[in-house]
Every structure is written in C-alpha cells, then in structure tokens.
Design a protein around this motif. Sequence first.
Motif, PDB file in Angstrom:
ATOM      1  N   TYR A 197       0.803  -1.217   0.000  1.00  0.00           N
ATOM      2  CA  TYR A 197       0.000   0.000   0.000  1.00  0.00           C
ATOM      3  C   TYR A 197       0.842   1.276   0.000  1.00  0.00           C
ATOM      4  O   TYR A 197       0.589   2.188  -0.806  1.00  0.00           O
ATOM      5  N   LEU A 198       1.810   1.376   0.899  1.00  0.00           N
ATOM      6  CA  LEU A 198       2.595   2.600   0.998  1.00  0.00           C
ATOM      7  C   LEU A 198       3.347   2.935  -0.294  1.00  0.00           C
ATOM      8  O   LEU A 198       3.257   4.081  -0.772  1.00  0.00           O
ATOM      9  N   PRO A 199       4.108   1.991  -0.875  1.00  0.00           N
ATOM     10  CA  PRO A 199       4.797   2.347  -2.135  1.00  0.00           C
ATOM     11  C   PRO A 199       3.831   2.787  -3.236  1.00  0.00           C
ATOM     12  O   PRO A 199       4.105   3.739  -3.973  1.00  0.00           O
ATOM     13  N   THR A 200       2.695   2.088  -3.359  1.00  0.00           N
ATOM     14  CA  THR A 200       1.721   2.459  -4.380  1.00  0.00           C
ATOM     15  C   THR A 200       1.171   3.856  -4.109  1.00  0.00           C
ATOM     16  O   THR A 200       1.009   4.661  -5.036  1.00  0.00           O
ATOM     17  N   HIS A 201       0.887   4.149  -2.857  1.00  0.00           N
ATOM     18  CA  HIS A 201       0.386   5.466  -2.478  1.00  0.00           C
ATOM     19  C   HIS A 201       1.362   6.560  -2.885  1.00  0.00           C
ATOM     20  O   HIS A 201       0.968   7.578  -3.477  1.00  0.00           O
ATOM     21  N   PHE A 202       2.633   6.378  -2.589  1.00  0.00           N
ATOM     22  CA  PHE A 202       3.624   7.404  -2.892  1.00  0.00           C
ATOM     23  C   PHE A 202       3.758   7.624  -4.396  1.00  0.00           C
ATOM     24  O   PHE A 202       3.893   8.762  -4.854  1.00  0.00           O
ATOM     25  N   VAL A 203       3.725   6.542  -5.165  1.00  0.00           N
ATOM     26  CA  VAL A 203       3.829   6.678  -6.619  1.00  0.00           C
ATOM     27  C   VAL A 203       2.596   7.378  -7.183  1.00  0.00           C
ATOM     28  O   VAL A 203       2.711   8.306  -8.008  1.00  0.00           O
ATOM     29  N   LEU A 204       1.412   6.965  -6.767  1.00  0.00           N
ATOM     30  CA  LEU A 204       0.184   7.581  -7.268  1.00  0.00           C
ATOM     31  C   LEU A 204       0.109   9.059  -6.877  1.00  0.00           C
ATOM     32  O   LEU A 204      -0.327   9.902  -7.670  1.00  0.00           O
ATOM     33  N   ARG A 205       0.540   9.367  -5.674  1.00  0.00           N
ATOM     34  CA  ARG A 205       0.523  10.756  -5.208  1.00  0.00           C
ATOM     35  C   ARG A 205       1.464  11.624  -6.037  1.00  0.00           C
ATOM     36  O   ARG A 205       1.177  12.779  -6.328  1.00  0.00           O
ATOM     37  N   LYS A 206       2.595  11.042  -6.434  1.00  0.00           N
ATOM     38  CA  LYS A 206       3.585  11.784  -7.207  1.00  0.00           C
ATOM     39  C   LYS A 206       3.174  11.955  -8.670  1.00  0.00           C
ATOM     40  O   LYS A 206       3.381  13.010  -9.278  1.00  0.00           O
TER      41      LYS A 206
END
Length: 229
Positions: A197-206
Amino acid sequence: MASASSRLPLSLKLVVSGFLAVMVPVYYLNYGPTNFLYFCDVALLLCFVSLWTESALPASMAAVGILLPQAFWCADFVGELLGMRLVGMTSYMFDPNRSLFLRGLSFFHGWLPFLLLFLVKRLGYDRRALWAWTGLGWSLCLVAYFLLPAAGTVMPDPKIPVNINYVFGFDDAHAQTWLPAPVYLVCWMTALLAVFYLPTHFVLRKVFGSPMQRAKGLSTSEVTGRLAA
C-alpha cells in the motif's frame, strides 16, 4: 460518449456494469457470497462505484490496494501457464473442474489495474485512499481470519473459497507453520501496508494530481474550448 459535465465515457460505465451484471450472479452461484470479500473483488466493486459517482476516493482506494497484488497475480498466471509454479494463487485458473467461462471471468484481474489507472488519471488521486483502504483491507483480513474457513478446510463444494486474502498463508490446502497463526496474521497485515500500500500510495501521489487539481484542469479546458468555439 461522455456528456459535457461528465469526465468518464458512458460506454465505459455500461461495459463495466454489464460485466458485473454477469459476473456477480455467476460468482455467487459458484463460489458463494464470501468470495466477494477478496481484495480484488472489493476493488472491482469500488471501481464500479467510482465510475458512476465519478468520485476519486473509491478508485484511489482500489488502486492503492490492488495494483501491486494484481501484478503478482498476472506474474503467477504466466508462471503457471509456462509450467513454473510461483505461489499458486492462480492455480484455480487451470482447474478442469471449473468451466472455461467461469475461469474466463477471472481475467478481470488483468484489466482492472489499467482501468483503475485510467480512473485515477481522469478523476485525480485522493490521498485519503491510503488509510481508507488500509482500514478496509485490515478489516477484511480480520473477518477472514476469525469468521471464514481456514486453509486446509474441506468444503462440501471445493469451489467455495478458504483462506480468503491469504490470512493463513499462501497455500490454501495447508496453513503456514513457520509462525504462530496470530503472529503470521499481524505480520501479513503489516506487510500489506509496508510492501504494497505505501509504495503504491507514494507513486500515485507523485504521478497523479489531486481531485481538486483535476477539477481545475477540467474547468480550464472547458473554458478554453468554449472560447475557441
């Protein structure tokens, strides 16, 4: 074709709705109601909600939750296809006791991630999705662990799922034994957050703007189009 006020094509909404109109009753009759507690099935339903409400949060939640796991599903399927077993999560796709039609419906695992990326691109990425999905995903894990059949449970119908969301390990036939079951559950839930979840969140946010930024961009393009006309 999308209306002037819509950001999503009506044809796309109708196609996904038609797929669900077929898939839901077929899955219910073959797999039972608990099958809809899998992360991927919940994500598909969130995608449906996002399509018709044009709300960014449901699509963002589903994207955070299943983009990486579905990549593993596709890799496992290709491995099984080539005779190289990875974790066995797609073994059911090669079960001759299940009809080709039933197995074919499960190919939504392959196209759903692309649809979610399209929705997030159009609607924006809602940053609340990380904790909203984490709360939902962890709740699904707890329900599966305490209330649903464990790995190795022999069901009257072998198509009825056990070990939903892998809360007892990756082998549906046998629960993992290298950790006490409650410790494994906590480790699994933590890994879902930290690894998926966290890595996906950071990529999508960026990569994708927020819903407000997307709305501003849409308004600007509409004004420009009207002036050009």
